[in-house]
Design a protein around this motif. Structure first.
Motif, PDB file in Angstrom:
ATOM      1  N   HIS A  67      12.526  11.438  11.496  1.00  0.00           N
ATOM      2  CA  HIS A  67      11.688  10.363  12.012  1.00  0.00           C
ATOM      3  C   HIS A  67      10.965  10.794  13.291  1.00  0.00           C
ATOM      4  CE1 HIS A  67      14.022   7.921   9.236  1.00  0.00           C
ATOM      5  NE2 HIS A  67      15.136   8.327   9.845  1.00  0.00           N
ATOM      6  N   THR A  88       9.727   9.355   8.160  1.00  0.00           N
ATOM      7  CA  THR A  88       8.860   8.262   8.594  1.00  0.00           C
ATOM      8  C   THR A  88       8.216   8.551   9.944  1.00  0.00           C
ATOM      9  OG1 THR A  88      10.607   7.056   9.789  1.00  0.00           O
ATOM     10  CG2 THR A  88      10.403   6.650   7.421  1.00  0.00           C
ATOM     11  N   ALA A 135       7.193  10.559   4.058  1.00  0.00           N
ATOM     12  CA  ALA A 135       7.502   9.363   3.276  1.00  0.00           C
ATOM     13  C   ALA A 135       6.561   8.236   3.705  1.00  0.00           C
ATOM     14  CB  ALA A 135       8.967   8.980   3.430  1.00  0.00           C
ATOM     15  N   TYR A 136       7.030   7.363   4.587  1.00  0.00           N
ATOM     16  CA  TYR A 136       6.227   6.212   4.998  1.00  0.00           C
ATOM     17  C   TYR A 136       5.742   6.360   6.437  1.00  0.00           C
ATOM     18  CZ  TYR A 136       8.248   3.990   0.866  1.00  0.00           C
ATOM     19  OH  TYR A 136       8.629   3.693  -0.416  1.00  0.00           O
ATOM     20  N   TYR A 178       8.421   1.953   8.651  1.00  0.00           N
ATOM     21  CA  TYR A 178       9.564   1.694   7.781  1.00  0.00           C
ATOM     22  C   TYR A 178      10.480   0.670   8.432  1.00  0.00           C
ATOM     23  CZ  TYR A 178      13.657   2.628   4.841  1.00  0.00           C
ATOM     24  OH  TYR A 178      14.724   2.504   3.986  1.00  0.00           O
ATOM     25  N   ASN A 237       0.081   8.944   4.687  1.00  0.00           N
ATOM     26  CA  ASN A 237       1.513   9.172   4.589  1.00  0.00           C
ATOM     27  C   ASN A 237       1.874   9.324   3.107  1.00  0.00           C
ATOM     28  OD1 ASN A 237       2.422   8.760   7.521  1.00  0.00           O
ATOM     29  ND2 ASN A 237       1.126   6.973   7.128  1.00  0.00           N
ATOM     30  N   VAL A 271       4.266   8.825   0.751  1.00  0.00           N
ATOM     31  CA  VAL A 271       4.737   7.805  -0.180  1.00  0.00           C
ATOM     32  C   VAL A 271       3.931   6.518  -0.041  1.00  0.00           C
ATOM     33  CG1 VAL A 271       6.730   6.438  -0.921  1.00  0.00           C
ATOM     34  CG2 VAL A 271       7.038   8.821  -0.211  1.00  0.00           C
ATOM     35  N   GLY A 272       3.603   6.155   1.176  1.00  0.00           N
ATOM     36  CA  GLY A 272       2.817   4.950   1.382  1.00  0.00           C
ATOM     37  C   GLY A 272       2.700   4.623   2.853  1.00  0.00           C
ATOM     38  N   PRO A 273       1.833   3.667   3.184  1.00  0.00           N
ATOM     39  CA  PRO A 273       1.661   3.318   4.596  1.00  0.00           C
ATOM     40  C   PRO A 273       2.885   2.646   5.197  1.00  0.00           C
ATOM     41  CG  PRO A 273       0.414   1.831   3.188  1.00  0.00           C
ATOM     42  CD  PRO A 273       0.909   2.929   2.306  1.00  0.00           C
ATOM     43  N   SER A 274       3.627   1.862   4.381  1.00  0.00           N
ATOM     44  CA  SER A 274       4.764   1.144   4.956  1.00  0.00           C
ATOM     45  C   SER A 274       5.771   0.790   3.885  1.00  0.00           C
ATOM     46  CB  SER A 274       4.292  -0.127   5.667  1.00  0.00           C
ATOM     47  OG  SER A 274       3.732  -1.034   4.735  1.00  0.00           O
ATOM     48  N   SER A 275       6.990   0.471   4.358  1.00  0.00           N
ATOM     49  CA  SER A 275       8.045  -0.027   3.487  1.00  0.00           C
ATOM     50  C   SER A 275       8.799  -1.108   4.236  1.00  0.00           C
ATOM     51  CB  SER A 275       8.996   1.108   3.098  1.00  0.00           C
ATOM     52  OG  SER A 275      10.082   0.620   2.328  1.00  0.00           O
TER      53      SER A 275
END
Length: 334
Positions: A247, A274, A297-298, A301, A319, A321-325
């Motif tokens: 992170h 993240t 990843a994100y 998070y 990012n 996997v995606g912008p956020s989780s």
């Protein structure tokens, strides 16, 4: 017999010889120093050899000056003092076991300037378990990589300033707990085994602010606050968190602890998981005016009932996997 009587009479009449007066400034030299010179208070013309020897002749609030390049030994500080190197001099402390600098007495104010503290088996570069204030300026602290070691370890309600200092290759770069209040500026935390900057609370309130700092290449996190009890707060401004193993920046807390992380005008990029994370019932993370990009990843998070708020002026992009989780709440900038 007569001489003994005369000596006894003189002692009774005039008293014992006065104790040696302490001085405001003492000098150490790797080239010409000798700790026998404590008898004359280690002046520049007859310096001492080691920090540990010179400290005995300095008045509280005074200073020890390293005159030339060399190693000056570990030291336990028992009075308020400044230990500084002369401009252009390499003032080294090599630590084979224990700590480079130990501060364990209440009420002390200590300044360390221009020192290079390196481990060849030591626990902590600088360890503070009591004291009022510490300023670490223009230092290099490296290779305190034993499990749970740190370049700087503070477990006391002391005021701490870290300015223009490099922490490299330690287990944690710096670790604050025990109610410490710290300000970090213009410093770097590189390739430490776990975290660059760790704020860790199990009791009391520990608070750290960091501005114009870089935390990069650390094994887990660049900047992290954690609390199992008490509270830990971390305010980050104009910082770079990059290429950390997991992170860039984050906070985690159990239900009995409280963590507050505020990130502004910062960049978190190319981290292993993240860019910024929040985890646990007691964690609250706010991100504003920052760029979170190219993390594995994100970007953002949120997990385990943490509160994560993001203002509309952040840039979160690219990012993997995606912008956020999780749940990311919008917060309107003031």
């Amino acid at each position: 017999m007569l001489r003994s009587v005369v000596a006894l009479c003189a002692l009774l009449l005039f008293g014992a010889a006065p104790a040696q007066a302490l001085v405001q400034r003492a000098y150490v030299s790797a080239l010409t120093g000798n700790d026998a010179n404590t008898a004359t208070n280690c002046p520049a013309t007859a310096p001492c050899r080691w920090f540990a020897g010179a400290i005995s002749v300095v008045t509280p609030g005074g200073e020890i000056v390293a005159m030339d390049s060399g190693a000056y030994g570990t030291v336990t500080i028992t009075k308020s003092i400044s230990i500084v190197s002369a401009p252009g001099a390499y003032a080294g402390i090599t630590v084979f076991s224990g700590n480079g600098v130990t501060i364990a007495s209440a009420g002390l104010t200590v300044v360390l300037r221009g020192l290079t503290i390196n481990s060849l088996g030591g626990d902590y570069g600088i360890a503070v378990t009591a004291g009022a204030a510490l300023s670490v300026e223009n230092c290099v602290v490296s290779n305190f990589s034993l499990t749970s070691g740190a370049g700087l370890y503070v477990n006391a309600p002391a005021e701490v300033a870290v300015v223009k200092t490099l922490f490299r290759g330690n287990y944690d770069g710096v670790r604050f707990s025990g109610g410490a209040k710290a300000q970090i500026s213009d410093s770097q935390f590189l390739r430490n085994t776990v975290s660059g900057v760790l704020v860790d609370s199990s009791a009391g309130a520990t608070e750290v602010s960091a501005e114009r700092v870089v935390s990069s290449g650390n094994g887990s996190s660049g900047f992290v606050a954690s609390a199992t009890a008490g509270s830990a707060s971390l305010a980050i401004k104009s910082a770079l968190a990059s290429e950390n193993g997991s992170h860039g920046i984050g906070g985690s807390a159990s239900a009995s602890g409280a963590v507050a992380v505020n990130v502004s005008k910062s960049l978190s990029t190319a981290n292993g998981l993240t860019g910024v994370f929040a985890s646990g019932d007691g964690a609250r993370v706010v991100v504003s005016s920052s760029t979170i990009t190219r993390n594995a990843a994100y970007g953002l998070y949120q997990a385990s009932s943490a509160v994560f708020m993001s203002t509309g002026d952040n840039r979160v992009s690219d990012n993997a996997v995606g912008p956020s989780s999780g749940t990311i709440s919008s917060l309107t900038p003031m």
